[in-house]
Design a protein around this motif. Sequence first.
Motif, PDB file in Angstrom:
ATOM      1  N   GLN A 127      43.403  16.226 -15.032  1.00 54.51           N
ATOM      2  CA  GLN A 127      43.773  14.860 -14.672  1.00 54.51           C
ATOM      3  C   GLN A 127      43.860  13.958 -15.894  1.00 54.51           C
ATOM      4  O   GLN A 127      44.559  12.941 -15.871  1.00 54.51           O
ATOM      5  N   THR A 128      43.160  14.307 -16.961  1.00 56.81           N
ATOM      6  CA  THR A 128      43.171  13.488 -18.183  1.00 56.81           C
ATOM      7  C   THR A 128      43.539  14.298 -19.416  1.00 56.81           C
ATOM      8  O   THR A 128      43.256  13.885 -20.534  1.00 56.81           O
ATOM      9  N   GLY A 129      44.158  15.455 -19.239  1.00 57.95           N
ATOM     10  CA  GLY A 129      44.562  16.278 -20.367  1.00 57.95           C
ATOM     11  C   GLY A 129      43.496  17.285 -20.753  1.00 57.95           C
ATOM     12  O   GLY A 129      42.295  17.028 -20.637  1.00 57.95           O
ATOM     13  N   GLU A 130      43.945  18.442 -21.219  1.00 61.97           N
ATOM     14  CA  GLU A 130      43.013  19.510 -21.608  1.00 61.97           C
ATOM     15  C   GLU A 130      42.306  19.161 -22.909  1.00 61.97           C
ATOM     16  O   GLU A 130      42.946  18.807 -23.895  1.00 61.97           O
ATOM     17  N   PRO A 131      40.973  19.260 -22.956  1.00 62.24           N
ATOM     18  CA  PRO A 131      40.243  18.953 -24.192  1.00 62.24           C
ATOM     19  C   PRO A 131      40.611  19.922 -25.314  1.00 62.24           C
ATOM     20  O   PRO A 131      40.828  21.115 -25.071  1.00 62.24           O
ATOM     21  N   ARG A 132      40.644  19.425 -26.529  1.00 65.42           N
ATOM     22  CA  ARG A 132      41.012  20.268 -27.675  1.00 65.42           C
ATOM     23  C   ARG A 132      39.991  21.370 -27.918  1.00 65.42           C
ATOM     24  O   ARG A 132      40.318  22.420 -28.482  1.00 65.42           O
ATOM     25  N   TRP A 133      38.751  21.143 -27.523  1.00 65.83           N
ATOM     26  CA  TRP A 133      37.679  22.101 -27.798  1.00 65.83           C
ATOM     27  C   TRP A 133      37.558  23.193 -26.733  1.00 65.83           C
ATOM     28  O   TRP A 133      36.757  24.120 -26.885  1.00 65.83           O
ATOM     29  N   MET A 134      38.302  23.107 -25.635  1.00 70.54           N
ATOM     30  CA  MET A 134      38.131  24.060 -24.532  1.00 70.54           C
ATOM     31  C   MET A 134      38.704  25.434 -24.878  1.00 70.54           C
ATOM     32  O   MET A 134      39.918  25.584 -25.044  1.00 70.54           O
ATOM     33  N   PRO A 135      37.864  26.457 -24.992  1.00 71.72           N
ATOM     34  CA  PRO A 135      38.384  27.803 -25.279  1.00 71.72           C
ATOM     35  C   PRO A 135      39.064  28.386 -24.049  1.00 71.72           C
ATOM     36  O   PRO A 135      38.579  28.215 -22.926  1.00 71.72           O
ATOM     37  N   GLU A 136      40.172  29.072 -24.271  1.00 72.96           N
ATOM     38  CA  GLU A 136      40.880  29.687 -23.146  1.00 72.96           C
ATOM     39  C   GLU A 136      39.998  30.705 -22.424  1.00 72.96           C
ATOM     40  O   GLU A 136      40.147  30.928 -21.224  1.00 72.96           O
ATOM     41  N   GLU A 137      39.051  31.295 -23.152  1.00 72.10           N
ATOM     42  CA  GLU A 137      38.152  32.288 -22.563  1.00 72.10           C
ATOM     43  C   GLU A 137      37.138  31.663 -21.607  1.00 72.10           C
ATOM     44  O   GLU A 137      36.472  32.383 -20.855  1.00 72.10           O
ATOM     45  N   PHE A 138      37.014  30.332 -21.630  1.00 76.30           N
ATOM     46  CA  PHE A 138      36.028  29.651 -20.788  1.00 76.30           C
ATOM     47  C   PHE A 138      36.666  28.763 -19.728  1.00 76.30           C
ATOM     48  O   PHE A 138      35.983  27.909 -19.157  1.00 76.30           O
ATOM     49  N   LEU A 139      37.922  28.986 -19.421  1.00 81.80           N
ATOM     50  CA  LEU A 139      38.549  28.160 -18.390  1.00 81.80           C
ATOM     51  C   LEU A 139      37.909  28.355 -17.015  1.00 81.80           C
ATOM     52  O   LEU A 139      38.074  27.513 -16.132  1.00 81.80           O
ATOM     53  N   TRP A 140      37.169  29.437 -16.854  1.00 87.47           N
ATOM     54  CA  TRP A 140      36.443  29.615 -15.591  1.00 87.47           C
ATOM     55  C   TRP A 140      35.457  28.468 -15.353  1.00 87.47           C
ATOM     56  O   TRP A 140      35.100  28.187 -14.198  1.00 87.47           O
ATOM     57  N   ALA A 141      35.021  27.812 -16.422  1.00 89.94           N
ATOM     58  CA  ALA A 141      34.049  26.725 -16.289  1.00 89.94           C
ATOM     59  C   ALA A 141      34.623  25.538 -15.520  1.00 89.94           C
ATOM     60  O   ALA A 141      33.864  24.712 -14.996  1.00 89.94           O
ATOM     61  N   VAL A 142      35.945  25.435 -15.465  1.00 91.85           N
ATOM     62  CA  VAL A 142      36.589  24.371 -14.689  1.00 91.85           C
ATOM     63  C   VAL A 142      37.396  24.961 -13.540  1.00 91.85           C
ATOM     64  O   VAL A 142      38.311  24.339 -13.022  1.00 91.85           O
TER      65      VAL A 142
END
Length: 320
Positions: A127-142
Amino acid sequence: MESTPRPAVSIVIPTHTEKRWPSIVRAVAAAKSQTYTPAEIVVVVDHNPELYRRARRDLSGVTVLENLYTQGVSGNRNTGAFHTSTSLIAFVDDDVSMGPEWLGNLITPFSDPTVVGAGGGICPDWQTGEPRWMPEEFLWAVGGSYSGMPTTVSKIRNVWSAGMIVRRETFLAVGGFRVGFGKLGNQNRPEDTELCLRMSALGGGHWMYVPDAVIRHEVPAGRSTFGFFIRRCYAEGRGKVAMAGLLDGNESLGSERDYLRSLPKAVVRNLGAAARGKGVGHALKAGGVIAGVAAAGWGGVVETVAARRTPQRVTAEATR
């Protein structure tokens, strides 16, 4: 020669707060728009009389029920599932949307009688854009599909209840979701993974991952923060240890161990990209991987200590 009959499917949508009303309306509309027409759409309200009355009044063409079990998403889903009579039962969260081909794509693997369930790809809807620090390997967290998952239809250990479908016979045989184990308030336990493991264990069935059966999962601003990320990873660590205690101990965590072994490569890859001048975002993602692993590890330690001090058993409360 007659074609194979198309299995009937019901869609269950659990919900609990009027704060998500626009999302609930959108999820119901998406369920109604499926080209593979569901036999029934069931909205289940989790111990919220005001929301129940509003849903009964304003949601047309769906069945609206109240959670018959203790508060929590597991009992909410079971209430809807046990109400249905179709051979397949689909579950979607109240904060997702999906295209009209979602259900038709998701039922494809069920031509194989050994398939007990399936799940599709999940795309985070920031809703507010993907954070720059978010690893693709941890998208399960959202609540999203993460890097390293299959890119074609494949067998998989577990799927996520944000967009899944189960074979009714097997689901009922294991008693459905484990009531008292799941998402409630700040508690986050992997009730979907636990269900998948019990269903697979019954008669040696298996789950399928269908990447093209995509849903979009809302990620509001409050879930895009680093603080939420750390709390979510910590909760996941606690939840997986708690799940292992309910099932067969560490034997149920094989996929988690494989996943953890893959993460050092993600750190090296991102640090290498940052060193080659591809942006500081890669360095931030490397830090995100390290922080996420540390938070999950600490959660696992805390849950292990807590279980030793106060052993508890969570029982299934899934009878009709």
